[in-house]
Design a protein around this motif. Sequence first.
Motif, mmCIF file in Angstrom:
data_model
loop_
_atom_site.group_PDB
_atom_site.id
_atom_site.type_symbol
_atom_site.label_atom_id
_atom_site.label_comp_id
_atom_site.label_asym_id
_atom_site.label_seq_id
_atom_site.Cartn_x
_atom_site.Cartn_y
_atom_site.Cartn_z
ATOM 1 N N PHE A 65 77.521 19.807 23.823
ATOM 2 C CA PHE A 65 77.015 19.120 25.096
ATOM 3 C C PHE A 65 77.781 17.722 25.476
ATOM 4 O O PHE A 65 77.985 17.223 26.387
ATOM 5 C CB PHE A 65 75.832 18.257 25.055
ATOM 6 C CG PHE A 65 74.520 18.556 24.605
ATOM 7 C CD1 PHE A 65 73.789 19.198 25.964
ATOM 8 C CD2 PHE A 65 74.222 19.385 23.523
ATOM 9 C CE1 PHE A 65 72.389 20.105 25.191
ATOM 10 C CE2 PHE A 65 72.594 20.067 23.050
ATOM 11 C CZ PHE A 65 71.875 20.682 24.115
ATOM 12 N N TRP A 66 79.177 18.102 25.055
ATOM 13 C CA TRP A 66 80.541 17.374 25.865
ATOM 14 C C TRP A 66 80.383 17.326 26.962
ATOM 15 O O TRP A 66 80.464 18.083 27.949
ATOM 16 C CB TRP A 66 81.953 17.774 24.850
ATOM 17 C CG TRP A 66 82.892 16.465 25.010
ATOM 18 C CD1 TRP A 66 83.164 16.352 26.055
ATOM 19 C CD2 TRP A 66 83.162 15.329 24.299
ATOM 20 N NE1 TRP A 66 84.501 15.295 26.154
ATOM 21 C CE2 TRP A 66 84.225 14.610 24.922
ATOM 22 C CE3 TRP A 66 82.517 15.149 23.009
ATOM 23 C CZ2 TRP A 66 84.514 13.920 24.206
ATOM 24 C CZ3 TRP A 66 83.200 14.055 22.786
ATOM 25 C CH2 TRP A 66 83.898 13.302 23.323
ATOM 26 N N GLY A 67 80.458 16.628 27.507
ATOM 27 C CA GLY A 67 80.375 15.845 29.396
ATOM 28 C C GLY A 67 79.230 15.638 29.833
ATOM 29 O O GLY A 67 78.953 15.750 31.199
ATOM 30 N N GLY B 81 88.672 12.845 32.772
ATOM 31 C CA GLY B 81 88.427 13.528 31.833
ATOM 32 C C GLY B 81 86.880 14.243 32.156
ATOM 33 O O GLY B 81 87.244 14.765 33.847
ATOM 34 N N THR B 82 86.353 14.397 32.117
ATOM 35 C CA THR B 82 84.713 15.999 32.600
ATOM 36 C C THR B 82 83.422 15.508 32.731
ATOM 37 O O THR B 82 83.507 15.216 31.681
ATOM 38 C CB THR B 82 85.792 16.924 31.713
ATOM 39 O OG1 THR B 82 86.776 17.860 32.215
ATOM 40 C CG2 THR B 82 84.239 18.348 32.778
ATOM 41 N N VAL C 16 74.949 17.210 43.654
ATOM 42 C CA VAL C 16 75.003 16.169 43.554
ATOM 43 C C VAL C 16 76.880 15.830 43.303
ATOM 44 O O VAL C 16 77.018 15.290 43.388
ATOM 45 C CB VAL C 16 74.357 14.796 41.927
ATOM 46 C CG1 VAL C 16 74.643 13.700 41.775
ATOM 47 C CG2 VAL C 16 73.040 15.178 42.889
ATOM 48 N N GLY C 17 76.823 16.725 41.900
ATOM 49 C CA GLY C 17 78.221 16.832 41.828
ATOM 50 C C GLY C 17 79.382 17.333 42.533
ATOM 51 O O GLY C 17 80.212 16.411 42.582
ATOM 52 N N LYS C 18 78.724 18.639 43.181
ATOM 53 C CA LYS C 18 79.859 19.013 44.451
ATOM 54 C C LYS C 18 80.283 17.714 45.876
ATOM 55 O O LYS C 18 81.233 17.190 46.039
ATOM 56 C CB LYS C 18 79.091 20.105 44.825
ATOM 57 C CG LYS C 18 79.819 20.548 46.559
ATOM 58 C CD LYS C 18 81.320 20.753 45.555
ATOM 59 C CE LYS C 18 81.981 21.760 46.620
ATOM 60 N NZ LYS C 18 83.504 22.955 45.824
ATOM 61 N N LEU D 220 86.621 8.640 30.442
ATOM 62 C CA LEU D 220 85.770 9.188 30.391
ATOM 63 C C LEU D 220 85.453 9.377 28.787
ATOM 64 O O LEU D 220 84.417 9.202 28.060
ATOM 65 C CB LEU D 220 85.099 10.790 30.692
ATOM 66 C CG LEU D 220 84.783 10.124 32.431
ATOM 67 C CD1 LEU D 220 84.632 11.309 33.801
ATOM 68 C CD2 LEU D 220 83.531 9.796 32.922
ATOM 69 N N ASN D 221 86.208 10.239 28.482
ATOM 70 C CA ASN D 221 86.278 10.702 27.469
ATOM 71 C C ASN D 221 86.188 9.473 26.146
ATOM 72 O O ASN D 221 86.022 9.917 25.025
ATOM 73 C CB ASN D 221 87.871 11.893 26.540
ATOM 74 C CG ASN D 221 87.881 13.530 27.189
ATOM 75 O OD1 ASN D 221 86.582 13.130 27.440
ATOM 76 N ND2 ASN D 221 88.730 13.465 27.998
#
Length: 579
Positions: free
Chosen positions: A27-29, A446-447, A454-456, A81-82
Amino acid sequence: MIYEKYKKDIWALLGLGILFVLYCAVFWGRWGDVMVDCPRELYIPSQIAEGKGLYTGIFSLYSPLGYYLNAFFVKIFGNSLNLFYLLGCINTGIILFFIYLISRRFSGSLLSFSVSFLVLSYCCISFSPTTNFFFPYSYSVVYALTCFLASVYLLITYFNRDFKYKYILLSCLFAGLSISFKFEFALIFLPLIWVLFKKENGLKKIFYGILAVILPVILPFLVNIEGIRTFVDNFLAFCSSHSSKVFLKTISIKTPKAYIFSTFKDILFFLILFVSSFFLLLKSEKMTTKWKKIGAGLICALFLYGITSYVYGNRIYLFSWLTLVSVWFIIKYIIPRPLRERAGERGIPKEISDINLLTFILSLILLLSSFRVGGYLASNHYGKYYLPLFLVMFFCLYLPQILKKFEINYEKNISCILIIFALFNLILTDKAVHQGKNYKIRTDKGTIFSSYPVGKTVEETALFIKLVSKPKDRVLVLPEGLMVNYLADRKSDDMLYQLLPNHIEIMGEDNIVERMNQNPSEYVVLSSLTTPSYGKTYFCTDYATKICDFINANYEHLETFENSQNKRSFMMMILKLKK
């Protein structure tokens, strides 16, 4: 010698650790929300790390300790972010560790593992993007939960270790830290002080206990004395604002009648799922073949869970009624207390009285900790943060006492059900999260994943802002959207970065327009983000009309980005200050 003594605990914690690491990797990110609340948790610590003053230079309605702690880590390890994901993972790991330790005080290693796995599957994983344990709407709330669990564990240890003073003192200290991180935990102060007065002799010890609670709450504010009055004024205005009251009603049951009806349905759902599974597992004990027994329990639990979760509607309310169990045990302690005291004179051991007292104190702490959500522990909002300890107490303390008259292998059967439920819940959540967050935003910080529309749109907007603006230009994203600032590496107006209905009500719309006129941002971004939880849905239409009139008069349109998928769309309009 030590290994043999703790062998089961070592293997249980190792298994839980492996599951936790696997979950983090998968689930990272994919935690948090790109637009709502979560980006604020990135932006404010980064501004504090650069020297901005909280409250005087940056608007905030939350206590300072969580922001100061994260700003400290940003200062040391850099802003990414990481880093924030890692902080969330470490803190969640500590939460699970305390859940196991507290469970172990009342049950064996198998049930402790099962309950901890249930907490990971049902609580840590988010049904709502903002209320998760890894990248939450507020890091302060998960830090507060960690300290709260530490306080409870030390309180239990105090009862188990012949009431040694150091344990209750440390319990008070962690309770103070919990309150300092999040004021919603303030009421747990009362049972601890009551225990001090009941079990400790001497005012000096009681005074140190009270001091241990109060000091962690006061000290963080002394770092920024100038901001104390601003914080208090804003916090009181927030608590009394109409929009905030409307918002709080959306996360709790609105009327007593609705509460009774909803609670009845939730309890019925639980009985169908868990009690039926438990009954069938007991029946399977008569089988001679081991695999038949395991298979019967597996098929039964999966079938019941699948049917009920889809027919009933939503699994987020499965444990929402657990506060009622705490109320029952509180009443059970209070009403027959004179009878127990008279019985104690006839030879009832002191240990029984202490266990009853501990059960009463823990029940009281649980009830008071859920005060903010009105005792309704749905896992799609703030109730999720109070639910872990309720699950521990219910499966490891309450339910065994309720079923103690029956000659059954409780721990083995309930552990089997909990593990199956946790696995199935993990699978369903994994599917929902990966389907919902299917767009990957890659940046040098980060990612993060989001839904495609929304993301785009956020990614395109951030790239465009970074291209056309200067590094010192400010970008105000409304009604909120600090992820654009974070990804574009552009500052916002640190007092106006989040203009939701309650914030506008607190600051006053005329005051906001005056500030925008005197100190305008170079760019404004208007998004199609809606805010129905506050009773006002559309920015510029249902609220903030004066703000939008000012923007229309002083800014010119530059670019618009809009993306859609599966009939869902999201838009951001970029405007530039007129020369």
